[in-house]
Scaffold this motif. Structure first.
Motif, PDB file in Angstrom:
ATOM      1  N   PHE A 124       0.670   8.208   5.416  1.00 52.40           N
ATOM      2  CA  PHE A 124      -0.080   9.455   5.291  1.00 52.40           C
ATOM      3  C   PHE A 124       0.188  10.373   6.490  1.00 52.40           C
ATOM      4  O   PHE A 124       0.247  11.580   6.356  1.00 52.40           O
ATOM      5  CB  PHE A 124      -1.588   9.184   5.220  1.00 52.40           C
ATOM      6  CG  PHE A 124      -2.034   8.627   3.900  1.00 52.40           C
ATOM      7  CD1 PHE A 124      -1.459   9.031   2.711  1.00 52.40           C
ATOM      8  CD2 PHE A 124      -3.057   7.689   3.841  1.00 52.40           C
ATOM      9  CE1 PHE A 124      -1.879   8.511   1.490  1.00 52.40           C
ATOM     10  CE2 PHE A 124      -3.485   7.165   2.633  1.00 52.40           C
ATOM     11  CZ  PHE A 124      -2.891   7.583   1.460  1.00 52.40           C
ATOM     12  N   GLN A 171      -7.885  -9.303  -5.183  1.00 57.97           N
ATOM     13  CA  GLN A 171      -8.920  -8.257  -5.229  1.00 57.97           C
ATOM     14  C   GLN A 171      -8.519  -7.094  -4.326  1.00 57.97           C
ATOM     15  O   GLN A 171      -8.706  -5.934  -4.666  1.00 57.97           O
ATOM     16  CB  GLN A 171     -10.278  -8.807  -4.784  1.00 57.97           C
ATOM     17  CG  GLN A 171     -10.744 -10.018  -5.554  1.00 57.97           C
ATOM     18  CD  GLN A 171     -10.886  -9.756  -7.037  1.00 57.97           C
ATOM     19  OE1 GLN A 171     -10.944  -8.602  -7.465  1.00 57.97           O
ATOM     20  NE2 GLN A 171     -10.907 -10.801  -7.829  1.00 57.97           N
ATOM     21  N   LEU A 220       1.087   1.976   3.845  1.00 54.19           N
ATOM     22  CA  LEU A 220       0.708   3.161   3.064  1.00 54.19           C
ATOM     23  C   LEU A 220      -0.129   4.116   3.910  1.00 54.19           C
ATOM     24  O   LEU A 220       0.079   5.332   3.904  1.00 54.19           O
ATOM     25  CB  LEU A 220      -0.068   2.758   1.808  1.00 54.19           C
ATOM     26  CG  LEU A 220      -0.475   3.968   0.964  1.00 54.19           C
ATOM     27  CD1 LEU A 220       0.736   4.564   0.274  1.00 54.19           C
ATOM     28  CD2 LEU A 220      -1.536   3.639  -0.049  1.00 54.19           C
ATOM     29  N   GLN A 270      -6.306  12.205   4.799  1.00 55.00           N
ATOM     30  CA  GLN A 270      -6.167  10.977   4.010  1.00 55.00           C
ATOM     31  C   GLN A 270      -6.387   9.759   4.894  1.00 55.00           C
ATOM     32  O   GLN A 270      -7.047   8.807   4.512  1.00 55.00           O
ATOM     33  CB  GLN A 270      -4.764  10.907   3.394  1.00 55.00           C
ATOM     34  CG  GLN A 270      -4.336  12.158   2.681  1.00 55.00           C
ATOM     35  CD  GLN A 270      -5.121  12.365   1.423  1.00 55.00           C
ATOM     36  OE1 GLN A 270      -5.485  11.400   0.755  1.00 55.00           O
ATOM     37  NE2 GLN A 270      -5.403  13.613   1.087  1.00 55.00           N
ATOM     38  N   SER A 304      -5.519  -6.138  -3.526  1.00 54.62           N
ATOM     39  CA  SER A 304      -4.430  -5.320  -4.067  1.00 54.62           C
ATOM     40  C   SER A 304      -4.922  -4.444  -5.208  1.00 54.62           C
ATOM     41  O   SER A 304      -4.457  -3.331  -5.389  1.00 54.62           O
ATOM     42  CB  SER A 304      -3.261  -6.197  -4.502  1.00 54.62           C
ATOM     43  OG  SER A 304      -3.609  -6.939  -5.624  1.00 54.62           O
ATOM     44  N   LEU A 305      -5.899  -4.959  -5.991  1.00 52.82           N
ATOM     45  CA  LEU A 305      -6.468  -4.132  -7.071  1.00 52.82           C
ATOM     46  C   LEU A 305      -7.138  -2.890  -6.496  1.00 52.82           C
ATOM     47  O   LEU A 305      -6.906  -1.775  -6.946  1.00 52.82           O
ATOM     48  CB  LEU A 305      -7.517  -4.931  -7.843  1.00 52.82           C
ATOM     49  CG  LEU A 305      -7.039  -5.919  -8.877  1.00 52.82           C
ATOM     50  CD1 LEU A 305      -8.233  -6.548  -9.551  1.00 52.82           C
ATOM     51  CD2 LEU A 305      -6.162  -5.219  -9.891  1.00 52.82           C
ATOM     52  N   SER A 306      -7.976  -3.109  -5.491  1.00 53.13           N
ATOM     53  CA  SER A 306      -8.696  -1.987  -4.897  1.00 53.13           C
ATOM     54  C   SER A 306      -7.732  -1.059  -4.182  1.00 53.13           C
ATOM     55  O   SER A 306      -7.904   0.150  -4.165  1.00 53.13           O
ATOM     56  CB  SER A 306      -9.738  -2.496  -3.905  1.00 53.13           C
ATOM     57  OG  SER A 306     -10.593  -3.407  -4.528  1.00 53.13           O
ATOM     58  N   PHE A 307      -6.703  -1.658  -3.603  1.00 45.98           N
ATOM     59  CA  PHE A 307      -5.721  -0.895  -2.846  1.00 45.98           C
ATOM     60  C   PHE A 307      -4.921   0.018  -3.765  1.00 45.98           C
ATOM     61  O   PHE A 307      -4.654   1.176  -3.448  1.00 45.98           O
ATOM     62  CB  PHE A 307      -4.815  -1.884  -2.112  1.00 45.98           C
ATOM     63  CG  PHE A 307      -3.631  -1.279  -1.430  1.00 45.98           C
ATOM     64  CD1 PHE A 307      -3.790  -0.257  -0.517  1.00 45.98           C
ATOM     65  CD2 PHE A 307      -2.357  -1.751  -1.693  1.00 45.98           C
ATOM     66  CE1 PHE A 307      -2.690   0.283   0.125  1.00 45.98           C
ATOM     67  CE2 PHE A 307      -1.264  -1.220  -1.058  1.00 45.98           C
ATOM     68  CZ  PHE A 307      -1.435  -0.195  -0.153  1.00 45.98           C
ATOM     69  N   SER A 308      -4.556  -0.496  -4.966  1.00 43.24           N
ATOM     70  CA  SER A 308      -3.692   0.309  -5.825  1.00 43.24           C
ATOM     71  C   SER A 308      -4.440   1.528  -6.356  1.00 43.24           C
ATOM     72  O   SER A 308      -3.822   2.502  -6.750  1.00 43.24           O
ATOM     73  CB  SER A 308      -3.116  -0.528  -6.964  1.00 43.24           C
ATOM     74  OG  SER A 308      -4.130  -0.878  -7.842  1.00 43.24           O
ATOM     75  N   SER A 309      -5.777   1.478  -6.383  1.00 41.68           N
ATOM     76  CA  SER A 309      -6.486   2.689  -6.796  1.00 41.68           C
ATOM     77  C   SER A 309      -7.146   3.362  -5.586  1.00 41.68           C
ATOM     78  O   SER A 309      -8.032   4.193  -5.757  1.00 41.68           O
ATOM     79  CB  SER A 309      -7.500   2.368  -7.891  1.00 41.68           C
ATOM     80  OG  SER A 309      -8.248   1.238  -7.544  1.00 41.68           O
ATOM     81  N   LEU A 310      -6.700   2.980  -4.382  1.00 39.49           N
ATOM     82  CA  LEU A 310      -7.152   3.596  -3.125  1.00 39.49           C
ATOM     83  C   LEU A 310      -8.661   3.602  -2.981  1.00 39.49           C
ATOM     84  O   LEU A 310      -9.239   4.568  -2.511  1.00 39.49           O
ATOM     85  CB  LEU A 310      -6.625   5.033  -2.984  1.00 39.49           C
ATOM     86  CG  LEU A 310      -5.126   5.274  -3.096  1.00 39.49           C
ATOM     87  CD1 LEU A 310      -4.802   6.653  -2.575  1.00 39.49           C
ATOM     88  CD2 LEU A 310      -4.312   4.233  -2.367  1.00 39.49           C
ATOM     89  N   ARG A 311      -9.330   2.546  -3.420  1.00 39.25           N
ATOM     90  CA  ARG A 311     -10.776   2.440  -3.189  1.00 39.25           C
ATOM     91  C   ARG A 311     -10.977   1.790  -1.837  1.00 39.25           C
ATOM     92  O   ARG A 311     -11.127   0.577  -1.726  1.00 39.25           O
ATOM     93  CB  ARG A 311     -11.415   1.600  -4.294  1.00 39.25           C
ATOM     94  CG  ARG A 311     -11.465   2.345  -5.597  1.00 39.25           C
ATOM     95  CD  ARG A 311     -11.771   1.427  -6.754  1.00 39.25           C
ATOM     96  NE  ARG A 311     -11.122   1.938  -7.940  1.00 39.25           N
ATOM     97  CZ  ARG A 311     -11.683   2.802  -8.781  1.00 39.25           C
ATOM     98  NH1 ARG A 311     -12.901   3.214  -8.566  1.00 39.25           N
ATOM     99  NH2 ARG A 311     -11.023   3.250  -9.815  1.00 39.25           N
ATOM    100  N   GLN A 337     -13.857  -0.710  -0.985  1.00 43.75           N
ATOM    101  CA  GLN A 337     -13.652  -2.083  -1.454  1.00 43.75           C
ATOM    102  C   GLN A 337     -12.584  -2.783  -0.619  1.00 43.75           C
ATOM    103  O   GLN A 337     -12.695  -3.963  -0.313  1.00 43.75           O
ATOM    104  CB  GLN A 337     -13.243  -2.087  -2.926  1.00 43.75           C
ATOM    105  CG  GLN A 337     -14.351  -1.621  -3.837  1.00 43.75           C
ATOM    106  CD  GLN A 337     -13.930  -1.594  -5.284  1.00 43.75           C
ATOM    107  OE1 GLN A 337     -12.781  -1.852  -5.609  1.00 43.75           O
ATOM    108  NE2 GLN A 337     -14.854  -1.279  -6.157  1.00 43.75           N
TER     109      GLN A 337
END
Lengths: 539, 347
Positions: free
Chosen positions: A408, A232, A404, A54, A234-241, A244
């Motif tokens: 891992f 932006q 986060l 991860q 935090s959005l990408s971070f919350s879906s682990l992209r 981005q």
């Protein structure tokens, strides 16, 4: 961040051991040991090797950031919002700082120590709360308004700025001020014409330094929902992209670099002014910098469409009454107080580990990161540049993301949060330590080299003794900042007071929120006092 | 060393720290009105006046602009009819979000003949507050946040839910290394390091905690205390890494990720919770006053009328991951409120 201005001058090292320093040193070892024990380092496994896949995904994405046009377009708009927040926030901080400085300067209070102490204590309240906490509270009163971002930066920064401005005014030579007073001038004109001109170089220098810091804070605000680059991210971070996330991090690093380089150029210029001969002439670089900043302020205002009227509407007053009514009196329930106590201990341990890690790293990297004096080979220059870029990236990835990612490869507990803070602080401290190393007297090392000492010995005996003082002073200063930053890690669940705050805000339990905030302010104040004592022992 | 007749190699001049003299002399550089200035003459007064004028101009220009970050005002460009402000919590890509704003607002605007403005909100706490303050009229809330919003905003009415929200489920997942076979018995989870999703998530925290409690597992227990990963995807990542041996997430996310094939093979499905109600559209009381008493009915009619056969409707349904929208009522969320109180999430 006063440390940048009044970096302790490389004092002649006393040739005898100072007992107070030994006591502080021993105390530090004990506290670090206690914190590590608290993090479970001596009582079982802390590593989780299975998580390296991860972690690898996160690290690997650094080489392939998302670059599709649609995303870049979104990113560009967010960068503008972040810049506007930073500029207006820093401007507000400077304005508040200028007003506040009058209230907390020794010059104002004279011999009335009690009043001065109270005024200083009052500043500790806005200063003790992290920008993100201010943002969280302001969203509840102002709703989604650009004022949230501006005030969340401006209020805490304003308090710090007031303190620094007051110190600067108090420390300049007072001869002309006293002469004006003796000649019959009033107190106000005496300060305006006797103290302000000699202090103005320092004031301007610090104002630009605040602007640099504001850029990073503006990103943090996005994480709690105030828009901009952090939003932006935090959005990408919350879906682990992660692709981005890295694009956002690179954009942020570029912004930070721009602010660092610009701010440093201005500060260097102020420290060593270029005046053509003896003529009184305005420095073109500084004039251009000030005019550009003013133009940026005007643009930011226009871009964010801020209207002061928002702050005075009935709705704002109603919401303020609603929140304050719910928040007072603070919750003093036994369970909550006990929980605050144990979380506060976690927070202290987290911050201690973070600073220990960051200081060790900074000392090791400072030599490589410092721009060497004189001519050097391309290999050395390349290493230096790489280390500096590495440090920039360390501080450009926000602490919650580090938390986060480190979770891992580490088992849950205080440690992932502490290391996240440590890695982030290393990014900041490494740069400060490198700058301190550059400022050192190069002669001892050159002398050792001339006598035939190798690079390692030259560093150990020529650089380390001189660099220890300033680096430790910076580290102690950053300790207080780390305590405040630990809130940020906690907001995303890594423990400490921040986690408690997040949970109470999530439940809209305002009375408990007040209690936690009071605890935070007190904790920051305590750490600040201890840090100041330790710094005094170092001098 | 200075007394020795030893010459040091030539080194760079020592950069000293600014002495007080430097501090005194520096403002000379910054000060205005020098006689030999190379710049066009700019007096201090001229400078201050210019700066003030620029800022005033910016301030005035700002008044006629909508901020890129603020909530749109209640009176839109269409004048007297007013504007319906809707909000939703993004849990998708930023660029998908940009499309979402347009699609939903356009569709609603066409169907209701209203000026509709879409406001993205990052977190549920902010959404609840904005709903209370009346900044947002119609918000897509989760089960728990909807309850919190209704308690803080008397007169708010639930409008519609998705077909899947009527019987929403959460999925308990475990790391394959635990060797636990899928089961309906949640008690073996009690001894594992366990993470929820976001703290105020209905499907990632509240209802799973309730079902754990039903089976005699302390939802705040677990070795080292439960974690809060912050999002459903983060839960998946953390359980895959093994840092947390078990976790729980929303079934919709689990299904989507499984279909995409992006779930790490180390994550195994363990159990599925019984059904509960989750997401719904909530309408604030002020909107009906402003836009007509029949607004709730018109909205219900619009949402329940969305059909997967119509291309424009389907775009909206797809963005919400719904087959259709159906009606809902406040009592559907009574159980959520009760559990929220027990867990200290509703006060």
């Amino acid at each position: 961040m006063t440390a940048v201005l009044d970096a302790p001058a490389p004092a002649r090292p006393p040739l005898r051991r100072v007992r107070a320093r030994w006591a502080w040193g021993l105390g530090t070892v004990v506290v670090v040991g206690w914190s590590l024990a608290g993090a479970g380092l001596f009582s079982g496994d802390v590593l989780n090797p299975a998580g390296r896949v991860q972690f690898g995904r996160f690290a690997g994405a650094a080489l392939s950031p998302a670059l599709d046009p649609a995303f870049l377009q979104v990113l560009a708009a967010s960068v503008l919002v972040t810049v506007a927040y930073a500029v207006l926030g820093a401007t507000l901080a400077v304005l508040l700082g200028a007003l506040g400085a009058v209230l907390v300067a020794r010059t104002t209070w004279g011999r009335r120590r009690l009043g001065w102490t109270l005024a200083r204590g009052l500043l500790a309240v806005p200063r003790g709360l992290h920008e993100a906490v201010w943002g969280l509270l302001l969203v509840n009163v102002l709703g989604l308004d650009p004022w949230v971002g501006v005030l969340a930066i401006g209020l805490p920064y304003g308090a710090v700025t007031a303190k620094v401005f007051a110190d600067l005014l108090d420390e300049v030579p007072r001869a002309s001020h006293d002469a004006l007073l003796a000649a019959g001038a009033g107190r106000v004109p005496a300060v305006l014409y006797g103290l302000l001109p000699p202090a103005s170089g320092g004031l301007l220098s610090y104002s630009f330094y605040r602007l640099e810091c504001a850029v990073r804070s503006a990103v943090v605000l996005g994480l709690i929902g105030a828009g901009g680059l952090g939003y932006q991210l935090s959005l990408s971070f919350s879906s682990l992209r992660w692709e981005q996330v890295w694009s956002c991090v690179y954009a942020l690093a570029a912004l930070c670099l721009l602010a660092d380089v610009g701010g440093r150029a201005v500060r260097r210029r102020l420290a060593a002014p270029h005046t053509p001969g003896d003529r009184l002439a305005r420095d073109r670089v500084l004039t251009a910098a000030v005019l550009t900043t003013l133009a940026l302020v005007a643009w930011s205002w226009w871009y964010l469409a801020i209207t002061p009227a928002t702050l005075l509407t009935d709705r704002t007053r109603q919401q303020l009454t609603y929140v304050l009514g719910a928040a007072w009196p603070p919750d003093t329930d036994g369970d909550l107080v006990r929980s605050i106590g144990s979380r506060a201990v976690d927070t202290v341990q987290m911050s201690v580990i973070a600073i220990a890690v960051a200081t060790a790293g900074a000392v090791l990297l400072a030599g490589a990161a410092a721009r060497p004096a004189g001519r050097t080979g391309p290999g050395r220059r390349l290493t230096g540049a790489l280390v500096r870029i590495g440090l920039l990236l360390l501080r450009a990835v926000p602490p919650p993301v580090w938390a986060l990612v480190l979770l891992f490869v580490l088992l849950p507990g205080v440690l992932p949060g502490a290391l996240a803070l440590g890695v982030y602080t290393l990014g900041v401290l490494g740069r400060l330590a490198a700058e301190a190393t550059e400022e050192l007297d190069p002669r001892p090392r050159a002398a050792l080299a001339a006598l035939g000492a190798g690079p390692a010995a030259g560093w150990l005996y020529g650089v380390l003794p001189g660099a220890t003082g300033p680096v430790l002073a910076f580290a102690l200063y950053r300790w207080e900042v780390a305590v405040r930053d630990s809130v940020l890690v906690g907001l995303l669940g890594a423990g400490g007071l921040g986690a408690l705050l997040a949970s109470r805000v999530g439940a809209f339990d305002w009375a408990a929120v007040t209690s936690v905030l009071v605890a935070m302010v007190l904790l920051t104040l305590a750490v600040d006092l201890v840090g100041a004592r330790a710094r005094a022992a170092l001098r | 060393m200075s007394s020795q007749p030893f010459v040091l190699p030539e080194v760079r001049r020592v950069r000293t720290h600014p002495l007080p003299e430097d501090v005194v002399s520096s403002p000379r550089a910054a000060r205005s009105g020098g006689p030999a200035s190379l710049l066009p003459p700019l007096t201090r007064r001229g400078f201050l006046a210019g700066a003030a004028a620029a800022l005033t101009a910016a301030g005035l220009a700002a008044c006629s602009r909508t901020s890129p970050v603020s909530a749109p005002s209640a009176t839109g460009s269409s004048g007297s009819t007013g504007r319906l402000r809707i909000g939703a919590i993004p849990d998708q890509d930023p660029e998908v979000l940009q499309r979402l704003y347009g699609t939903v607002a356009d569709s609603l605007s066409r169907a209701l003949d209203l000026d509709v403005a879409y406001q993205p909100v990052t977190d549920y706490g902010a959404a609840v507050s904005l709903f209370r303050t009346g900044d947002l009229d119609l918000v897509w809330f989760g089960g728990l946040t909807g309850v919190q919003a209704r308690l803080q905003t008397p007169g708010a009415t639930p409008i519609a839910q998705r077909d899947i929200d009527e019987a929403f489920h959460s999925i308990f997942v475990v790391n394959a290394a635990t060797g636990l076979p899928p089961s309906d018995d949640l008690t073996p989870l009690a001894g594992l390091r366990f993470t929820y999703g976001s703290e105020t998530s209905t499907s990632g925290r509240l209802m799973p905690a309730y079902f754990l409690q039903q089976q005699g597992v302390d939802p705040q227990g677990f070795p080292g205390g439960p974690g809060f990963s912050g999002s459903h995807d983060a839960t998946l990542g953390l359980v895959a890494s093994g840092s947390y041996q078990a976790g729980v997430l929303n079934e919709q996310v689990w299904t989507t990720r499984t279909r995409e094939g992006s779930v790490d093979p180390a994550v195994v499905r363990y159990a599925r919770t019984p059904a509960f109600h989750d997401y719904h559209w909530l309408l604030g009381p002020a909107a009906a006053d402003r836009l007509g008493a029949d607004l709730p009915d018109r909205l219900i009619h619009y949402f329940t009328g969305l059909s997967a056969d119509d291309a424009a409707d389907k775009a909206v349904l797809d963005l919400f991951g719904a087959g259709s929208f159906i009606t809902t009522k406040a009592s559907n969320y009574d159980r959520i409120e009760e559990i929220g109180r027990q867990l200290g999430l509703v006060s």
